[in-house]
Enzyme design. Sequence first.
Site, PDB file in Angstrom:
ATOM      1  N   SER A 127      44.371  47.477  66.402  1.00  0.00           N
ATOM      2  CA  SER A 127      45.323  47.868  65.363  1.00  0.00           C
ATOM      3  C   SER A 127      46.735  47.450  65.717  1.00  0.00           C
ATOM      4  O   SER A 127      47.635  47.578  64.880  1.00  0.00           O
ATOM      5  CB  SER A 127      45.251  49.378  65.120  1.00  0.00           C
ATOM      6  OG  SER A 127      45.050  50.069  66.309  1.00  0.00           O
ATOM      7  N   HIS A 148      40.672  44.253  61.022  1.00  0.00           N
ATOM      8  CA  HIS A 148      41.204  45.613  61.208  1.00  0.00           C
ATOM      9  C   HIS A 148      40.666  46.549  60.135  1.00  0.00           C
ATOM     10  O   HIS A 148      41.102  46.502  58.985  1.00  0.00           O
ATOM     11  CB  HIS A 148      42.746  45.561  61.172  1.00  0.00           C
ATOM     12  CG  HIS A 148      43.391  46.870  61.479  1.00  0.00           C
ATOM     13  ND1 HIS A 148      44.586  47.260  60.925  1.00  0.00           N
ATOM     14  CD2 HIS A 148      42.997  47.887  62.281  1.00  0.00           C
ATOM     15  CE1 HIS A 148      44.890  48.465  61.380  1.00  0.00           C
ATOM     16  NE2 HIS A 148      43.952  48.860  62.194  1.00  0.00           N
ATOM     17  N   GLU A 160      42.115  44.488  57.041  1.00  0.00           N
ATOM     18  CA  GLU A 160      43.107  43.431  57.230  1.00  0.00           C
ATOM     19  C   GLU A 160      42.444  42.329  58.051  1.00  0.00           C
ATOM     20  O   GLU A 160      41.905  42.593  59.134  1.00  0.00           O
ATOM     21  CB  GLU A 160      44.330  43.975  57.977  1.00  0.00           C
ATOM     22  CG  GLU A 160      45.115  45.003  57.171  1.00  0.00           C
ATOM     23  CD  GLU A 160      46.322  45.577  57.908  1.00  0.00           C
ATOM     24  OE1 GLU A 160      47.331  45.867  57.259  1.00  0.00           O
ATOM     25  OE2 GLU A 160      46.252  45.754  59.141  1.00  0.00           O
ATOM     26  N   ASN A 198      50.515  49.217  59.004  1.00  0.00           N
ATOM     27  CA  ASN A 198      51.274  49.982  59.992  1.00  0.00           C
ATOM     28  C   ASN A 198      52.728  49.544  60.066  1.00  0.00           C
ATOM     29  O   ASN A 198      53.585  50.310  60.477  1.00  0.00           O
ATOM     30  CB  ASN A 198      50.615  49.873  61.380  1.00  0.00           C
ATOM     31  CG  ASN A 198      49.428  50.815  61.484  1.00  0.00           C
ATOM     32  OD1 ASN A 198      49.354  51.817  60.761  1.00  0.00           O
ATOM     33  ND2 ASN A 198      48.490  50.503  62.352  1.00  0.00           N
TER      34      ASN A 198
HETATM   35  P1  NAD Z   1      37.434  55.444  70.767  1.00  0.00           P
HETATM   36  O1  NAD Z   1      38.092  55.894  72.008  1.00  0.00           O
HETATM   37  O2  NAD Z   1      36.909  56.461  69.801  1.00  0.00           O
HETATM   38  O3  NAD Z   1      36.203  54.472  71.155  1.00  0.00           O
HETATM   39  C1  NAD Z   1      36.324  53.431  72.074  1.00  0.00           C
HETATM   40  C2  NAD Z   1      34.958  53.245  72.719  1.00  0.00           C
HETATM   41  O4  NAD Z   1      34.983  52.034  73.450  1.00  0.00           O
HETATM   42  C3  NAD Z   1      34.589  54.347  73.677  1.00  0.00           C
HETATM   43  O5  NAD Z   1      33.308  54.848  73.359  1.00  0.00           O
HETATM   44  C4  NAD Z   1      34.596  53.670  75.050  1.00  0.00           C
HETATM   45  O6  NAD Z   1      33.620  54.191  75.923  1.00  0.00           O
HETATM   46  C5  NAD Z   1      34.300  52.247  74.676  1.00  0.00           C
HETATM   47  N1  NAD Z   1      34.791  51.247  75.627  1.00  0.00           N
HETATM   48  C6  NAD Z   1      36.000  51.190  76.225  1.00  0.00           C
HETATM   49  N2  NAD Z   1      36.103  50.073  76.969  1.00  0.00           N
HETATM   50  C7  NAD Z   1      34.920  49.413  76.833  1.00  0.00           C
HETATM   51  C8  NAD Z   1      34.403  48.182  77.328  1.00  0.00           C
HETATM   52  N3  NAD Z   1      35.118  47.417  78.138  1.00  0.00           N
HETATM   53  N4  NAD Z   1      33.163  47.802  76.952  1.00  0.00           N
HETATM   54  C9  NAD Z   1      32.411  48.580  76.143  1.00  0.00           C
HETATM   55  N5  NAD Z   1      32.849  49.749  75.655  1.00  0.00           N
HETATM   56  C10 NAD Z   1      34.078  50.155  75.978  1.00  0.00           C
HETATM   57  O7  NAD Z   1      38.460  54.471  70.061  1.00  0.00           O
HETATM   58  P2  NAD Z   1      38.564  54.093  68.512  1.00  0.00           P
HETATM   59  O8  NAD Z   1      39.487  55.050  67.849  1.00  0.00           O
HETATM   60  O9  NAD Z   1      37.218  53.878  67.961  1.00  0.00           O
HETATM   61  O10 NAD Z   1      39.350  52.710  68.609  1.00  0.00           O
HETATM   62  C11 NAD Z   1      38.714  51.524  69.021  1.00  0.00           C
HETATM   63  C12 NAD Z   1      39.550  50.333  68.610  1.00  0.00           C
HETATM   64  O11 NAD Z   1      39.766  50.373  67.203  1.00  0.00           O
HETATM   65  C13 NAD Z   1      40.925  50.275  69.251  1.00  0.00           C
HETATM   66  O12 NAD Z   1      41.260  48.931  69.462  1.00  0.00           O
HETATM   67  C14 NAD Z   1      41.810  50.893  68.186  1.00  0.00           C
HETATM   68  O13 NAD Z   1      43.146  50.484  68.269  1.00  0.00           O
HETATM   69  C15 NAD Z   1      41.162  50.356  66.926  1.00  0.00           C
HETATM   70  N6  NAD Z   1      41.405  51.144  65.717  1.00  0.00           N
HETATM   71  C16 NAD Z   1      41.408  52.492  65.758  1.00  0.00           C
HETATM   72  C17 NAD Z   1      41.636  53.205  64.574  1.00  0.00           C
HETATM   73  C18 NAD Z   1      41.634  54.699  64.570  1.00  0.00           C
HETATM   74  O14 NAD Z   1      42.200  55.294  63.640  1.00  0.00           O
HETATM   75  N7  NAD Z   1      40.994  55.350  65.532  1.00  0.00           N
HETATM   76  C19 NAD Z   1      41.841  52.528  63.376  1.00  0.00           C
HETATM   77  C20 NAD Z   1      41.794  51.128  63.366  1.00  0.00           C
HETATM   78  C21 NAD Z   1      41.585  50.441  64.555  1.00  0.00           C
END
Ligand code: NAD
Length: 503
Positions: A127, A148, A160, A198
């Site tokens: 993001s 995204h 996006e 954002n």
């Molecule tokens: P989260 O913490 O809920 O999940 C991340 C997962 O990735 C975890 O289960 C973790 O164990 C796993 N992980 C971490 N490093 C790893 C690796 N090297 N290999 C395999 N698994 C791995 O996070 P999230 O909120 O789902 O966010 C994930 C991505 O999505 C981030 O890049 C975040 O910026 C993006 N994002 C988040 C949102 C939101 O609102 N939460 C919205 C859009 C984008």
Amino acid sequence: MPEAEALQGPQTLIGIIGTGSMGAGIAQVAALAGHAVRLFDAQPGAVQAALQRIGNELAHGVQRGRLEPAQRAAVLDRLQPVDSIAGIEGCGLVIEAVAERLEVKQALFRQLEQLLPAHTVLATNTSSISVTAVAQGLQHRGRVVGWHFFNPATRMRLVEVVRGLDTDHAVADAISQLSRAWGKTPVDAPNTPGFIVNRVARPYYGESLRLLAEQLAPAPVIDRLLREAGGFPMGPFELIDLVGVDINLAVSESIFAATQFDTRYAPHLLQQELVRAGRLGRKSGRGFYDYQLDAATPLAAPVEPAPLLPALRASAQPGLLGPLVERLRAGGLVVVADGSLPAESLAIDEVTVALTDGRTATQRGEGQPLLLLDLARDFASTRVLGATASAGHHDRLPTLAVALRPAGIELLALDDVAGLGVMRVAACLVNEAADLCTWTGTLPADIDIAMVLGAGHPQGPMAWGELLGAPRVIKVLEHLQAHYGDSRYRRSPRLWRMVAPHS
Ligand code: NAD
């Protein structure tokens, strides 16, 4: 070059790496669209937890009649947990949703490059990180694309699609097409800090925080003003509390850093203080509001109307206030048309009432009593208006309140802060969007779609710009810049062209 066309159709095997909130949601969307999906997470048990969540959500869909039980079973069948990253082999598209850290994503993509042939498309759900940076050091960077999704990925329609400097156009186009096949609405977002949503949303928070700090009104009043007069689904402070004060601050800080510390994006001290105090919003029981059981209900009480109806006159050129004048008349008030009044103004018992133009009432009144109305998104239907008065004349607000009452409008008292609430936020949103077009070539239509679908805005900034007109937006920003001496209000070079129809 990746075989981007191979992405079409549910026969493409999808790999999801990182099955937290986003990865699980994206996996569900892909499986619902008919794809077989392999899921991997570095954390033991994380994939099973994700499958459990997806199963529960689909069961909910069955209960509500949105899905047949057999469909649920088929979707779950298509989800294939794998316990090592090697299990991702054979996928035509891999989407990562791991931790939001550049070095983690880069290391993962290097690993994927070893495992997968050069035509496999690699998408990052980052993001805030540059897609070019994620692809740095890879041999086949053309296949890396930003995709995204918004949270929750199952329900939010917007995605996006972000091209890094080396991303193959065919890959980005294929991802856009696949987005549509998955029931999403893709927009082409620039690979710049915050992408579209954002970034363009920053003024909603940034200006609101400044208005709160300057005591325009208490948080519940500003929230009510932006919700009911501005038409936004949530006020800025209730929204920050919902998202998490710390999460919202982290986005602000990352955009601030990524824009070489452009002061327009500077995080606000008020928000930093809340985070320091552990007031993180709903999740911690306290943020801008108190969510504990015994907490008092926040008040955004309107001005108590005066007992007597005033004499009313309206300019012969009421402009944006035209529908309001009509409503006053429809409410039974006699509003005399008066050609001597300035455009877009009323007179209430000889006191002028005008729409804010970015100056304070005290400055604009030049010693005369003056009331200023804040903008409403729709003066024909709003049930709330904000207003202020020049110094020493706040006692005139009850007279305005009694005049508005027959039209079914409540008046919120605001302090004499330049630009007031809705006008100031709207002008800054338009300007931010114009700047994004100026410096990245993003299409105005994509920005409007993104802000409506991704941020829930009642209309996109281009539509706000058309409502207000370019000269007014420019004037409001000029007045704000003169008042604060702050370059955050610098006008976008594209402002004029952006708000013109069909630009
Ligand atoms: P989260 O913490 O809920 O999940 C991340 C997962 O990735 C975890 O289960 C973790 O164990 C796993 N992980 C971490 N490093 C790893 C690796 N090297 N290999 C395999 N698994 C791995 O996070 P999230 O909120 O789902 O966010 C994930 C991505 O999505 C981030 O890049 C975040 O910026 C993006 N994002 C988040 C949102 C939101 O609102 N939460 C919205 C859009 C984008």
